[in-house]
Design a protein around this motif. Structure first.
Motif, PDB file in Angstrom:
ATOM      1  N   ASN A   1       0.865  -1.060   0.055  1.00 53.70           N
ATOM      2  CA  ASN A   1      -0.193   0.026  -0.039  1.00 53.70           C
ATOM      3  C   ASN A   1       0.939   1.327  -0.077  1.00 53.70           C
ATOM      4  OD1 ASN A   1      -1.518   2.105   1.120  1.00 53.70           O
ATOM      5  ND2 ASN A   1      -3.145   0.893   1.748  1.00 53.70           N
ATOM      6  N   ILE A   2       1.030   1.855  -1.215  1.00 52.58           N
ATOM      7  CA  ILE A   2       2.275   2.878  -1.376  1.00 52.58           C
ATOM      8  C   ILE A   2       1.768   4.243  -0.547  1.00 52.58           C
ATOM      9  CG2 ILE A   2       3.026   4.676  -3.139  1.00 52.58           C
ATOM     10  CD1 ILE A   2       3.012   2.346  -5.111  1.00 52.58           C
ATOM     11  N   PRO A   3       0.541   4.588  -0.552  1.00 48.24           N
ATOM     12  CA  PRO A   3       0.041   5.942   0.247  1.00 48.24           C
ATOM     13  C   PRO A   3       0.249   5.574   1.874  1.00 48.24           C
ATOM     14  CG  PRO A   3      -1.686   5.554  -1.324  1.00 48.24           C
ATOM     15  CD  PRO A   3      -0.580   4.109  -1.308  1.00 48.24           C
ATOM     16  N   LYS A   4       0.107   4.419   2.176  1.00 52.45           N
ATOM     17  CA  LYS A   4       0.459   4.004   3.733  1.00 52.45           C
ATOM     18  C   LYS A   4       1.876   4.050   3.878  1.00 52.45           C
ATOM     19  CE  LYS A   4       0.624  -0.071   6.721  1.00 52.45           C
ATOM     20  NZ  LYS A   4       0.110  -1.555   6.729  1.00 52.45           N
ATOM     21  N   PHE A   5       2.882   3.663   3.036  1.00 53.72           N
ATOM     22  CA  PHE A   5       4.152   3.979   3.180  1.00 53.72           C
ATOM     23  C   PHE A   5       4.433   5.337   3.339  1.00 53.72           C
ATOM     24  CE2 PHE A   5       8.488   4.619   1.718  1.00 53.72           C
ATOM     25  CZ  PHE A   5       9.183   4.070   2.524  1.00 53.72           C
ATOM     26  N   VAL A   6       4.305   6.226   2.182  1.00 48.80           N
ATOM     27  CA  VAL A   6       4.670   7.453   1.792  1.00 48.80           C
ATOM     28  C   VAL A   6       4.067   8.197   3.164  1.00 48.80           C
ATOM     29  CG1 VAL A   6       4.021   9.478   0.412  1.00 48.80           C
ATOM     30  CG2 VAL A   6       4.594   7.301  -0.445  1.00 48.80           C
ATOM     31  N   ALA A   7       3.052   8.006   3.660  1.00 47.34           N
ATOM     32  CA  ALA A   7       2.666   8.977   4.973  1.00 47.34           C
ATOM     33  C   ALA A   7       3.648   8.659   6.042  1.00 47.34           C
ATOM     34  CB  ALA A   7       1.389   8.587   5.447  1.00 47.34           C
ATOM     35  N   PHE A   8       4.063   7.279   6.264  1.00 50.39           N
ATOM     36  CA  PHE A   8       4.965   7.023   7.324  1.00 50.39           C
ATOM     37  C   PHE A   8       6.414   7.640   7.027  1.00 50.39           C
ATOM     38  CE2 PHE A   8       8.034   4.164   9.392  1.00 50.39           C
ATOM     39  CZ  PHE A   8       7.427   4.179  10.657  1.00 50.39           C
ATOM     40  N   PHE A   9       6.866   7.221   5.998  1.00 50.57           N
ATOM     41  CA  PHE A   9       8.205   7.731   5.518  1.00 50.57           C
ATOM     42  C   PHE A   9       8.292   9.144   5.587  1.00 50.57           C
ATOM     43  CE2 PHE A   9      11.161   9.424   2.702  1.00 50.57           C
ATOM     44  CZ  PHE A   9      12.561   8.801   3.139  1.00 50.57           C
ATOM     45  N   ASN A  10       7.240  10.032   5.153  1.00 52.09           N
ATOM     46  CA  ASN A  10       7.589  11.592   5.178  1.00 52.09           C
ATOM     47  C   ASN A  10       7.289  12.088   6.586  1.00 52.09           C
ATOM     48  OD1 ASN A  10       7.615  11.501   2.470  1.00 52.09           O
ATOM     49  ND2 ASN A  10       5.683  12.129   1.970  1.00 52.09           N
ATOM     50  N   GLU A  11       6.680  11.326   7.439  1.00 55.85           N
ATOM     51  CA  GLU A  11       6.733  11.731   8.971  1.00 55.85           C
ATOM     52  C   GLU A  11       8.207  11.812   9.399  1.00 55.85           C
ATOM     53  OE1 GLU A  11       4.881  10.263  13.275  1.00 55.85           O
ATOM     54  OE2 GLU A  11       3.845   9.900  11.324  1.00 55.85           O
ATOM     55  N   PHE A  12       8.878  10.484   9.060  1.00 47.68           N
ATOM     56  CA  PHE A  12      10.205  10.149   9.430  1.00 47.68           C
ATOM     57  C   PHE A  12      11.166  11.357   8.929  1.00 47.68           C
ATOM     58  CE2 PHE A  12      14.148   7.962   7.840  1.00 47.68           C
ATOM     59  CZ  PHE A  12      14.542   7.805   9.339  1.00 47.68           C
ATOM     60  N   ALA A  13      10.804  11.474   7.516  1.00 48.24           N
ATOM     61  CA  ALA A  13      11.813  12.310   6.731  1.00 48.24           C
ATOM     62  C   ALA A  13      11.800  13.484   7.639  1.00 48.24           C
ATOM     63  CB  ALA A  13      11.244  12.249   5.282  1.00 48.24           C
ATOM     64  N   LYS A  14      10.605  14.088   7.651  1.00 50.46           N
ATOM     65  CA  LYS A  14      10.467  15.662   8.304  1.00 50.46           C
ATOM     66  C   LYS A  14      11.581  15.787   9.557  1.00 50.46           C
ATOM     67  CE  LYS A  14       7.327  18.978   9.760  1.00 50.46           C
ATOM     68  NZ  LYS A  14       5.639  19.294  10.019  1.00 50.46           N
ATOM     69  N   SER A  15      11.291  14.532  10.382  1.00 55.58           N
ATOM     70  CA  SER A  15      12.127  14.690  11.482  1.00 55.58           C
ATOM     71  C   SER A  15      13.584  14.567  11.397  1.00 55.58           C
ATOM     72  CB  SER A  15      11.638  13.373  12.384  1.00 55.58           C
ATOM     73  OG  SER A  15      10.264  13.585  12.693  1.00 55.58           O
ATOM     74  N   LYS A  16      13.915  13.798  10.348  1.00 55.14           N
ATOM     75  CA  LYS A  16      15.590  13.631  10.193  1.00 55.14           C
ATOM     76  C   LYS A  16      16.086  14.849   8.929  1.00 55.14           C
ATOM     77  CE  LYS A  16      18.944  10.167   9.101  1.00 55.14           C
ATOM     78  NZ  LYS A  16      19.106   8.715   8.640  1.00 55.14           N
ATOM     79  N   GLY A  17      15.033  15.482   8.456  1.00 56.14           N
ATOM     80  CA  GLY A  17      15.525  16.448   7.478  1.00 56.14           C
ATOM     81  C   GLY A  17      15.806  16.124   6.080  1.00 56.14           C
ATOM     82  N   LEU A  18      14.985  15.055   5.790  1.00 59.56           N
ATOM     83  CA  LEU A  18      15.310  14.196   4.601  1.00 59.56           C
ATOM     84  C   LEU A  18      14.093  14.838   3.322  1.00 59.56           C
ATOM     85  CD1 LEU A  18      15.599  10.639   5.435  1.00 59.56           C
ATOM     86  CD2 LEU A  18      17.333  12.114   4.866  1.00 59.56           C
ATOM     87  N   SER A  19      14.501  14.788   2.138  1.00 63.28           N
ATOM     88  CA  SER A  19      13.304  15.166   1.147  1.00 63.28           C
ATOM     89  C   SER A  19      12.011  14.245   1.252  1.00 63.28           C
ATOM     90  CB  SER A  19      13.985  14.921  -0.282  1.00 63.28           C
ATOM     91  OG  SER A  19      15.335  15.835  -0.259  1.00 63.28           O
ATOM     92  N   PRO A  20      10.942  14.629   1.303  1.00 55.68           N
ATOM     93  CA  PRO A  20       9.765  13.722   1.352  1.00 55.68           C
ATOM     94  C   PRO A  20       9.524  13.043  -0.066  1.00 55.68           C
ATOM     95  CG  PRO A  20       9.096  16.126   0.876  1.00 55.68           C
ATOM     96  CD  PRO A  20      10.712  16.274   1.057  1.00 55.68           C
ATOM     97  N   GLU A  21       9.070  11.749   0.065  1.00 54.64           N
ATOM     98  CA  GLU A  21       8.634  11.039  -0.897  1.00 54.64           C
ATOM     99  C   GLU A  21       7.251  11.144  -1.495  1.00 54.64           C
ATOM    100  OE1 GLU A  21       9.751   9.307  -3.283  1.00 54.64           O
ATOM    101  OE2 GLU A  21      11.833   8.515  -2.529  1.00 54.64           O
ATOM    102  N   THR A  22       6.919  10.780  -2.735  1.00 55.09           N
ATOM    103  CA  THR A  22       5.533  11.061  -3.342  1.00 55.09           C
ATOM    104  C   THR A  22       4.992   9.732  -3.823  1.00 55.09           C
ATOM    105  OG1 THR A  22       6.377  11.141  -5.666  1.00 55.09           O
ATOM    106  CG2 THR A  22       6.236  13.305  -4.312  1.00 55.09           C
TER     107      THR A  22
END
Length: 245
Positions: free
Chosen positions: A91-112
């Protein structure tokens, strides 16, 4: 062979993984051939070294665990005792939502969703979950023909103050272990942890390298090949647009 096409400023760009697409025309279009394990000269292609860590999945399951560093083995067993559940869910939207929360905390670029969806049937997404809460997630490029998987993303709740960082770290390692066993059962022979240096740099991130070696992985050098149009476009993008491949 894993490959996908995408649009970049109106141009058709083709990314291939683990092998070089045959045909002379493919050497002049906008193609990349990423993480090719054979190292040889190819006319019309520009080669760059790719530094990675691989683990041999042809070993027995017992040997895979036995080759982990002592602390990693202990953490894997403790996470199993904690009741962490590992599973695959594309489920791609499920992963993207989880990853982007992590990315924001670590200063990484978000995924789409669109970028992740490019991989189509070659995409695998795994999760470690406890009491209905996702603790860690991984994505992979999956190639049953070449019998290899390569990790693309790793995200977790370790920056969330509401979670025990030690428990998150254990769950992430346990997820790696369970992913290895699942891929082995599917006939995959090589588990590629991904690179241990920043994109377009030879600077080694020591902590990242050691993390991967502690699973019994071995340093390897594979090759990325680019057609001339791809190489020029990529370097212009890195210089004027983004440092991300």
């Amino acid at each position: 062979m894993v490959w996908y096409s995408r649009k970049f400023y109106g141009l058709n760009v083709h990314d291939n993984w683990f092998s070089i697409r045959p045909g002379i025309l493919n050497k002049f279009l906008i193609h990349s051939f990423n993480h090719v394990r054979e190292d040889k000269w190819h006319p019309f292609l520009i080669r760059e070294a790719n530094y990675t860590v691989e683990l041999d999945l042809t070993k027995s399951k017992e040997k895979i665990l036995d080759d982990f560093a002592r602390t990693v083995k202990a953490q894997v067993r403790k996470s199993e005792e904690d009741g962490v559940i590992c599973y695959f869910d594309n489920n791609i939207p499920k992963f993207v939502a989880f990853f982007n929360e992590f990315a924001k905390s670590k200063g990484l670029s978000p995924e789409t969703n669109e970028r992740i969806a490019f991989f189509g049937d070659s995409l695998r997404i795994s999760y470690a979950e406890l009491n209905g809460q996702i603790l860690a997630a991984h994505t992979y490029v999956y190639d049953p023909e070449q019998k290899i998987v390569r990790q693309m993303h790793s995200a977790s709740k370790r920056f969330d103050e509401n979670f025990d960082r030690n428990k998150i770290g254990r769950a992430n390692k346990y997820l790696h272990y369970r992913d290895m066993l699942a891929f082995k059962d599917e006939g995959i022979e090589v588990y590629d942890f991904g690179g241990y240096s920043p994109p377009n740099s030879k600077d080694v991130i020591d902590s990242l390298l050691q993390f991967k070696l502690d699973f019994g992985g071995v340093k390897k050098v594979s090759s990325n090949y680019f057609t001339l149009p791809y190489y020029i476009m990529r370097n212009l993008y890195i210089k004027f647009g983004s440092t991300k491949n």
